[in-house]
Write an enzyme that holds these catalytic residues in place. Structure first.
Site, PDB file in Angstrom:
ATOM      1  CB  CYS A 135       9.311 -11.870   3.135  1.00  0.00           C
ATOM      2  SG  CYS A 135       8.775 -13.542   2.720  1.00  0.00           S
ATOM      3  CB  CYS A 138       7.558 -12.949  -0.129  1.00  0.00           C
ATOM      4  SG  CYS A 138       7.226 -13.366   1.573  1.00  0.00           S
ATOM      5  CG  ASP A 139       9.426  -9.691  -1.700  1.00  0.00           C
ATOM      6  OD1 ASP A 139       8.419  -9.981  -2.372  1.00  0.00           O
ATOM      7  OD2 ASP A 139       9.373  -9.005  -0.662  1.00  0.00           O
TER       8      ASP A 139
END
Ligand code: NAP
Length: 309
Positions: A135, A138-139
């Protein structure tokens, strides 16, 4: 025939499930949508969507999800956060076992989507969440001015790698062939980026590091040569697998586990319909998922009317 709890149960709250819910609620069916995590499915973690008509400047996956959810709820769609553990499709009333109870309906639409595949090499489990991710939304921000790698050559790998260039100082794209599968416009952008370097004809055979990921072990499939590529993070985007384990043997699926349906989205079980990425389909897009869903909802409505007389 005894009464079911609902006319229709929709499994999954991505674009397909939310669209089926919108159509079913507007058809005044008694409908519930069951979503395991949060509504949105895979698009929630998609930074920017440029090929969904009606948004000329693009729209974030999170905002599109919010808009779709609001629209369906405005017409009365009930959404419940729970997991479908197993199904019993044997009778004309379908039974679904959730984490703590069983619910029933005259028709079901499966819109449970798909999830990123893992490559299955040493170190993959150990470094997941410690440098390995699927992701970018997200990261990605953790890798400001760092070096990252992406594995894969499809739309996801290229689109998300371009997103990673906002943060990382270098993005290696490791692909097993010397040609990309991604659509041309994404390829053009990736080739034009001075932060992206392609590692062609190569596969990752393992991950190493101390506490967090430090190196991807990369093997060139043409020469057999192996190198250890120093990376702070690595994103795996090698395709998707259907979220369909809860179905067991209840329904006909293709060899990869995707659900087979006819042009009315009718599966091998009467009264059970399918929409979106979990279907055996030639194209997995938001546009195709919502098209499936509109058809599935109309077919489900027809089935319910027929059953109720
Ligand atoms: P995909 O299109 O199936 O691409 C998977 C990529 O991973 C391919 O390049 C494949 O290589 C490679 N690969 C597969 N197994 C591998 C392995 N074991 N080791 C190394 N590499 C491997 O998957 P996706 O990119 O996740 O996309 C999934 C679906 O969502 C597609 O239908 C896609 O079009 C859609 N999508 C669309 C958009 C968009 O429209 N912007 C964005 C994201 C996703 P080969 O090429 O050699 O097979």
């Amino acid at each position: 025939m005894s009464n079911a709890d609902y006319d229709l149960i929709i499994i999954g709250g991505g674009p397909a499930g939310l669209t089926a819910g919108l159509y079913a609620a507007r058809a005044r069916l008694k409908v519930i949508l069951i979503e395991k995590v949060v509504p949105g499915g895979q698009i929630v973690v998609t930074d920017w969507i440029e090929n969904y008509p009606g948004f000329p400047d693009g729209i974030s996956g999170a905002e599109l999800t919010q808009r779709m959810t609001e629209q369906a709820q405005r017409f009365g769609l009930e959404i419940e956060g729970d997991e479908v553990v197993s199904v019993d499709f044997s009778g004309s009333i379908k039974k679904l076992t959730l984490s703590d109870r069983t619910i029933s309906s005259y028709a079901v639409i499966i819109a449970s989507g798909a999830s990123p595949k893992r490559i299955g090499v040493p170190g993959e489990d150990a470094y997941y969440g410690r440098g390995l991710s699927t992701c970018a939304t997200c990261d990605g921000p953790f890798y400001k001015d760092k070096i990252v790698a992406a594995i894969g050559g499809g739309n996801t790998a290229i689109q998300e790698s371009l997103f990673l260039t906002k943060f990382a100082k270098k993005v290696y794209i490791i692909h097993r062939r010397d040609k990309l599968r991604a659509e041309s416009i994404l390829q053009e952008r990736a080739f034009a980026s001075d932060k992206i370097e392609f590692v062609w004809d190569s596969v990752v055979t393992g991950f190493t590091g101390a506490k967090t990921l430090e190196k991807a072990v990369v093997r060139n499939v043409r020469t057999g040569e192996t190198q250890e590529l120093p990376v702070n993070g690595c994103f795996i985007w090698i395709g998707i697998a259907p979220n369909a384990d809860f179905l067991g043997e209840s329904i006909r699926r293709d060899p990869f586990g995707f659900i087979i349906a006819d042009e009315r989205m009718q599966t091998s079980v009467p009264g059970v319909f399918v929409a979106g990425d979990v279907r055996n389909t030639p194209l997995r897009q938001i546009a195709t998922a919502i098209g499936d869903a509109a058809i599935a909802a109309a077919s489900a409505e027809h089935h319910i009317q027929h059953l109720k007389g």
